[in-house]
Design a protein around this motif. Structure first.
Motif, mmCIF file in Angstrom:
data_model
loop_
_atom_site.group_PDB
_atom_site.id
_atom_site.type_symbol
_atom_site.label_atom_id
_atom_site.label_comp_id
_atom_site.label_asym_id
_atom_site.label_seq_id
_atom_site.Cartn_x
_atom_site.Cartn_y
_atom_site.Cartn_z
ATOM 1 N N TRP A 126 0.853 -1.189 0.000
ATOM 2 C CA TRP A 126 0.000 0.000 0.000
ATOM 3 C C TRP A 126 0.885 1.233 0.000
ATOM 4 O O TRP A 126 1.851 1.311 0.768
ATOM 5 N N PHE A 127 0.521 2.182 -0.825
ATOM 6 C CA PHE A 127 1.208 3.459 -0.913
ATOM 7 C C PHE A 127 0.180 4.567 -0.711
ATOM 8 O O PHE A 127 -1.021 4.363 -0.863
ATOM 9 N N ARG A 128 0.671 5.760 -0.419
ATOM 10 C CA ARG A 128 -0.224 6.909 -0.372
ATOM 11 C C ARG A 128 0.513 8.146 -0.862
ATOM 12 O O ARG A 128 1.741 8.229 -0.798
ATOM 13 N N GLN A 129 -0.257 9.073 -1.376
ATOM 14 C CA GLN A 129 0.310 10.348 -1.809
ATOM 15 C C GLN A 129 -0.621 11.458 -1.387
ATOM 16 O O GLN A 129 -1.776 11.523 -1.839
ATOM 17 N N ALA A 130 -0.121 12.308 -0.526
ATOM 18 C CA ALA A 130 -0.874 13.470 -0.073
ATOM 19 C C ALA A 130 -0.625 14.634 -1.023
ATOM 20 O O ALA A 130 0.408 14.668 -1.708
ATOM 21 N N PRO A 131 -1.532 15.584 -1.076
ATOM 22 C CA PRO A 131 -1.359 16.735 -1.969
ATOM 23 C C PRO A 131 -0.038 17.458 -1.686
ATOM 24 O O PRO A 131 0.280 17.777 -0.545
ATOM 25 N N GLY A 132 0.714 17.664 -2.758
ATOM 26 C CA GLY A 132 1.965 18.390 -2.626
ATOM 27 C C GLY A 132 3.113 17.598 -2.039
ATOM 28 O O GLY A 132 4.191 18.153 -1.797
ATOM 29 N N LYS A 133 2.888 16.299 -1.815
ATOM 30 C CA LYS A 133 3.943 15.476 -1.225
ATOM 31 C C LYS A 133 4.283 14.316 -2.137
ATOM 32 O O LYS A 133 3.522 13.959 -3.034
ATOM 33 N N GLU A 134 5.439 13.712 -1.863
ATOM 34 C CA GLU A 134 5.850 12.560 -2.638
ATOM 35 C C GLU A 134 5.078 11.318 -2.202
ATOM 36 O O GLU A 134 4.585 11.230 -1.076
ATOM 37 N N ARG A 135 5.013 10.365 -3.085
ATOM 38 C CA ARG A 135 4.365 9.101 -2.761
ATOM 39 C C ARG A 135 5.149 8.377 -1.671
ATOM 40 O O ARG A 135 6.375 8.344 -1.693
ATOM 41 N N GLU A 136 4.434 7.819 -0.741
ATOM 42 C CA GLU A 136 5.036 7.146 0.408
ATOM 43 C C GLU A 136 4.521 5.717 0.461
ATOM 44 O O GLU A 136 3.313 5.471 0.357
ATOM 45 N N GLU A 137 5.440 4.773 0.672
ATOM 46 C CA GLU A 137 5.005 3.402 0.887
ATOM 47 C C GLU A 137 4.672 3.247 2.359
ATOM 48 O O GLU A 137 5.498 3.546 3.215
ATOM 49 N N VAL A 138 3.463 2.768 2.667
ATOM 50 C CA VAL A 138 3.065 2.653 4.061
ATOM 51 C C VAL A 138 3.185 1.229 4.586
ATOM 52 O O VAL A 138 3.389 1.036 5.785
ATOM 53 N N SER A 139 3.065 0.238 3.699
ATOM 54 C CA SER A 139 3.119 -1.132 4.179
ATOM 55 C C SER A 139 3.281 -2.097 3.019
ATOM 56 O O SER A 139 2.906 -1.788 1.886
ATOM 57 N N CYS A 140 3.843 -3.262 3.332
ATOM 58 C CA CYS A 140 3.873 -4.346 2.362
ATOM 59 C C CYS A 140 3.675 -5.667 3.114
ATOM 60 O O CYS A 140 3.886 -5.736 4.329
ATOM 61 N N ILE A 141 3.275 -6.681 2.371
ATOM 62 C CA ILE A 141 2.989 -7.974 2.982
ATOM 63 C C ILE A 141 3.507 -9.073 2.080
ATOM 64 O O ILE A 141 3.405 -9.006 0.852
ATOM 65 N N SER A 142 4.088 -10.094 2.702
ATOM 66 C CA SER A 142 4.690 -11.185 1.948
ATOM 67 C C SER A 142 3.626 -12.032 1.261
ATOM 68 O O SER A 142 2.438 -11.929 1.545
ATOM 69 N N ARG A 143 4.103 -12.916 0.381
ATOM 70 C CA ARG A 143 3.190 -13.680 -0.469
ATOM 71 C C ARG A 143 2.260 -14.606 0.311
ATOM 72 O O ARG A 143 1.058 -14.628 0.091
ATOM 73 N N THR A 144 2.823 -15.390 1.211
ATOM 74 C CA THR A 144 2.005 -16.423 1.828
ATOM 75 C C THR A 144 2.049 -16.443 3.354
ATOM 76 O O THR A 144 1.082 -16.875 3.979
ATOM 77 N N THR A 145 3.128 -15.935 3.946
ATOM 78 C CA THR A 145 3.229 -16.042 5.413
ATOM 79 C C THR A 145 2.502 -14.927 6.131
ATOM 80 O O THR A 145 2.236 -15.031 7.328
ATOM 81 N N GLY A 146 2.215 -13.842 5.401
ATOM 82 C CA GLY A 146 1.570 -12.704 6.035
ATOM 83 C C GLY A 146 2.509 -11.786 6.780
ATOM 84 O O GLY A 146 2.073 -10.875 7.498
#
Length: 122
Positions: free
Chosen positions: A34-54
């Motif tokens: 999951w990523f997010r981009q606020a107005p006037g700011k750079e895109r930020e990665e907020v979280s990632c999750i592995s394929r099968t283990t969670g």
């Protein structure tokens, strides 16, 4: 194709759950993020999750408030967002990566959803 949904207007302290549904792709084959981009700011990665283990990684800005999860059987990924703050206001994107997730999220994501808007305001 990835389709993010679940955004909306919420008051500070409230909660939302974002969904990322995949069509034409099997999400279990990818690290998801999951990523997010606020107005006037750079895109930020907020979280990632592995394929099968969670196994999940979180940015410091949302750690302890957001939870990423996935349901490979349903081909869906989620982001549960609690204790939302005005600074969480942004367009949230989901993405899928072919690469691996070690101590950090993948550097490259090959597939992206269109984004869903989250607005935190009283």
């Amino acid at each position: 194709q990835l389709q993010a949904s679940g955004g909306g207007l919420v008051q500070p302290g409230g909660s939302l759950r974002l969904s990322c549904a995949a069509s034409g792709r099997t999400v279990s084959r990818y690290v998801m993020g999951w990523f997010r981009q606020a107005p006037g700011k750079e895109r930020e990665e907020v979280s990632c999750i592995s394929r099968t283990t969670g196994r999940a990684l979180y940015s410091d800005s949302i750690k302890g408030r957001f939870t990423i999860s996935r349901d490979n059987a349903e081909n869906v990924m989620y982001l549960q967002m609690n204790i939302l703050k005005p600074e969480d206001t942004a367009l949230y994107y989901c993405a899928a990566a072919r690469g691996f997730m070690g101590s950090t999220c993948p550097r490259t994501y090959e597939f992206w959803g269109q984004g869903t808007l989250v607005t935190v305001s009283s």
